[in-house]
Design a protein around this motif. Structure first.
Motif, mmCIF file in Angstrom:
data_model
loop_
_atom_site.group_PDB
_atom_site.id
_atom_site.type_symbol
_atom_site.label_atom_id
_atom_site.label_comp_id
_atom_site.label_asym_id
_atom_site.label_seq_id
_atom_site.Cartn_x
_atom_site.Cartn_y
_atom_site.Cartn_z
ATOM 1 N N TYR A 7 0.851 -1.190 0.000
ATOM 2 C CA TYR A 7 0.000 0.000 0.000
ATOM 3 C C TYR A 7 0.886 1.239 0.000
ATOM 4 O O TYR A 7 2.035 1.206 0.448
ATOM 5 N N ASP A 8 0.301 2.322 -0.473
ATOM 6 C CA ASP A 8 1.016 3.590 -0.342
ATOM 7 C C ASP A 8 1.119 3.979 1.136
ATOM 8 O O ASP A 8 2.136 4.533 1.554
ATOM 9 N N ALA A 9 0.081 3.687 1.878
ATOM 10 C CA ALA A 9 0.095 4.029 3.303
ATOM 11 C C ALA A 9 -0.660 2.986 4.108
ATOM 12 O O ALA A 9 -1.776 2.597 3.730
ATOM 13 N N LEU A 25 -5.656 10.832 2.455
ATOM 14 C CA LEU A 25 -4.746 10.138 1.552
ATOM 15 C C LEU A 25 -5.505 9.397 0.452
ATOM 16 O O LEU A 25 -5.097 9.424 -0.711
ATOM 17 N N ARG A 30 -4.131 7.823 -3.101
ATOM 18 C CA ARG A 30 -3.199 6.848 -2.530
ATOM 19 C C ARG A 30 -3.958 5.593 -2.083
ATOM 20 O O ARG A 30 -5.110 5.673 -1.642
ATOM 21 N N SER A 31 -3.292 4.456 -2.190
ATOM 22 C CA SER A 31 -3.873 3.217 -1.656
ATOM 23 C C SER A 31 -3.607 3.177 -0.163
ATOM 24 O O SER A 31 -2.484 3.398 0.292
ATOM 25 N N GLU A 264 11.011 2.039 2.492
ATOM 26 C CA GLU A 264 9.937 1.050 2.440
ATOM 27 C C GLU A 264 9.753 0.471 3.835
ATOM 28 O O GLU A 264 10.694 0.410 4.623
ATOM 29 N N ALA A 286 4.376 -1.132 2.872
ATOM 30 C CA ALA A 286 3.876 0.227 2.688
ATOM 31 C C ALA A 286 5.026 1.177 2.413
ATOM 32 O O ALA A 286 6.149 0.976 2.886
ATOM 33 N N ARG A 287 4.732 2.212 1.629
ATOM 34 C CA ARG A 287 5.715 3.284 1.446
ATOM 35 C C ARG A 287 5.766 4.172 2.688
ATOM 36 O O ARG A 287 6.818 4.671 3.051
ATOM 37 N N HIS A 288 4.601 4.379 3.316
ATOM 38 C CA HIS A 288 4.517 5.161 4.545
ATOM 39 C C HIS A 288 3.677 4.418 5.569
ATOM 40 O O HIS A 288 2.689 3.764 5.205
ATOM 41 N N ASN A 491 9.778 7.592 6.783
ATOM 42 C CA ASN A 491 8.484 7.137 6.255
ATOM 43 C C ASN A 491 7.554 6.596 7.338
ATOM 44 O O ASN A 491 6.574 5.921 7.043
ATOM 45 N N VAL A 517 2.805 13.368 4.181
ATOM 46 C CA VAL A 517 2.953 12.343 3.147
ATOM 47 C C VAL A 517 2.792 12.944 1.757
ATOM 48 O O VAL A 517 3.532 12.611 0.811
#
Length: 520
Positions: A7-9, A25, A30-31, A264, A286-288, A491, A517
């Protein structure tokens, strides 16, 4: 254990701040995945039916709204409203063998001050004091959803050296004692510095000042309003907004570990079978990662050193009454007295004594507390039958009862404190409160009390602290970062009450973490 989709977050915690972050988000494309440990979303901002067989939905933990910016409501298209209270506060007192009190709000405020103090001076001092805090509110509140200003930039924005000194530099007790002469008036002012904060009026840490500041700047006015439908109406609207924007919300999913290299991250979780046992485990990438839980919980998730311990200091009591009790002060209608904040044992001297006793390890002899009646402003939380029969809710918040007082025997101490607190209220009533309590389907009085240890157990609040720890100034300090949500990992962000400008039902940390973010 396999890693599921990325997921993005990933947001840890589905309280109101986590849901705000998720909605922002997801609306930005964003996902988003929200992992919530409990069976439902909302955290401390929920409505429940705590009394068996009784159709009354009470705001079980948090209960009033002031710091929620209209910007968040508008940005997320929330179907949520607040009701204004017709009275700000009522404080009963007995002087010269006569029951009286101070009623603040409405056309009779000036006369009430005069009847209490015998002159107009205290009323005029009140007006000047709150005109000053009102100007500060107008200038500071809009900054809460902006990047953190520097201390000097905020001081320039406040543009009032006297107000800056009394709020940001010297203990608030100095300004209160300099401005007001009457002990009861001083106490009413001081209470805003003590809600959820265990401190003296002259505490050199200025924890009480930070608490006072957040209590008087909400909405740019300092007004505290009633959430229509109860606090669960807000978090229900937030959950709907997040889902409508595409966020995925999984309840009964407890995050147990976060690993990150700064670019990541992975979040490990376990699922609840519904009976307290673990049904399964998983990991998501997740990226964040945004954490709505406390800084203490974040440290545990990262296997990092824990921050200094936190300690809550409140008693929260929910009640349902068949009718409002009659007051000894016959000059005030109970519907007016309980519509605002009904102060009990909160004279300035009483508050100081209660603090000293609790700091010495004893329950206060006269426990200070305050009460309000949600259903007077918003009867929608009552079933039609209860409303027609004149039932009312009461919410009580007790002060100066730190968690340390309950560690030896939480149940016995809770019972003793509740008895003493209600006795202080009964001293100002013309009939015992117990005679007015409704009963549930099993014939038990409709009253429940929560100590700091109960909140720690139920909600994972560190030490039962409703703000996750001492509140922070709304300006940048060492390590706070651009938005006040940053951590040691680029992140991983805080989006809960423990962030700078956190505490209270505001959604501000959730908004600010989302902006961090999104590069705002």
């Amino acid at each position: 254990m396999t890693v599921q989709r990325a997921y993005d977050a990933v947001i840890v915690g589905g309280g109101h701040n986590g849901l705000v972050a998720a909605a922002y988000l997801a609306r930005a494309g964003r996902s988003v995945l929200v992992l919530e440990r409990l069976p439902g979303t909302g955290g401390a901002a929920v409505s429940t039916t705590p009394f068996a067989g009784v159709d009354a939905r009470l705001s079980r933990y948090s209960y009033l709204v002031s710091l929620l910016p209209p910007k968040i409501v508008a940005d997320l298209g929330l179907r949520f409203a607040v009701a204004r209270r017709t009275v700000s506060s009522y404080t009963p007192v007995e002087r010269g063998g006569r029951a009286g009190g101070l009623l603040v709000g409405g056309e009779g405020t000036r006369e009430s001050f005069a009847a209490l103090t015998g002159s107009d001076a205290e009323y005029q001092a009140w007006r000047r004091f709150y005109a000053k805090t009102g100007r500060v509110a107008q200038r500071v509140f809009p900054t809460l959803t902006e990047p953190l200003p520097s201390r000097e930039a905020l001081r320039v924005r406040v543009d009032d050296d006297e107000a800056w000194r009394m709020l940001f530099e010297e203990p608030v007790g100095v300004a209160i004692e300099r401005t007001f002469q009457d002990d009861l008036v001083r106490g009413v002012v001081l209470t805003d510095a003590l809600i959820g904060t265990f401190a003296d009026a002259h505490d050199v840490s200025l924890a009480q000042n930070r608490c006072f500041l957040y209590h008087v700047i909400g909405g740019g006015t300092g007004e505290w309003n009633v959430p229509v439908g109860g606090m669960g109406a807000l978090t229900g609207a937030l959950a709907d907004a997040a889902r409508a924007a595409g966020a995925e919300i999984r309840t009964g999913h407890e995050a147990v570990r976060i690993t990150t290299d700064g670019q990541e991250a992975e979040v490990a979780y376990r699922t609840d079978a519904g009976d307290g046992t673990v049904a399964g485990e998983g990991t998501v990438a997740a990226r964040h990662v945004l954490v709505g839980a406390s800084p203490h919980a974040l440290a545990a998730l990262l296997d990092a050193p824990a921050p200094p311990p936190a300690e809550g200091a409140q008693l929260k009591v929910n009640m349902l009454l068949k009718r409002l009790p009659r007051l000894r002060d016959r000059s005030v209608d109970p519907r007016d007295a309980f519509a605002g904040t009904f102060h009990i044992a909160e004279g300035y001297g009483q508050l100081a004594t209660a603090y000293r006793e609790a700091a010495a390890g004893r329950l206060p002899g006269a426990p200070p507390s305050e009460i309000y009646c949600h259903s007077l402003s918003d009867p929608s939380i009552l079933g039609p039958d209860l409303a027609a029969r004149g039932y009312q809710t009461l919410t009580l918040f007790g002060l100066h009862t730190p968690a340390r007082l309950f560690t030896a025997d939480n149940d016995a101490t809770r019972a003793a404190l509740l008895k003493a607190t209600l006795a202080e209220l009964d001293a100002h009533l013309d009939e015992p409160l117990a005679d007015c309590l409704a009963t549930d389907a099993e014939g038990r009085p409709c009253i429940e009390a929560k100590t700091p240890l109960d909140l720690e157990r139920d909600l994972r609040l560190p030490g039962g602290h409703i703000f996750h720890g001492d509140l922070a100034w709304p300006y940048a300090a060492d390590g706070t970062g651009r938005w006040g949500v940053e951590t040691a990992h680029a992140n991983v962000l805080l989006c809960g009450a423990g962030a700078a400008r956190g505490g209270g039902v505001s959604g501000i940390p959730g908004h600010n973490a989302a902006m961090a973010v999104l590069g705002g």
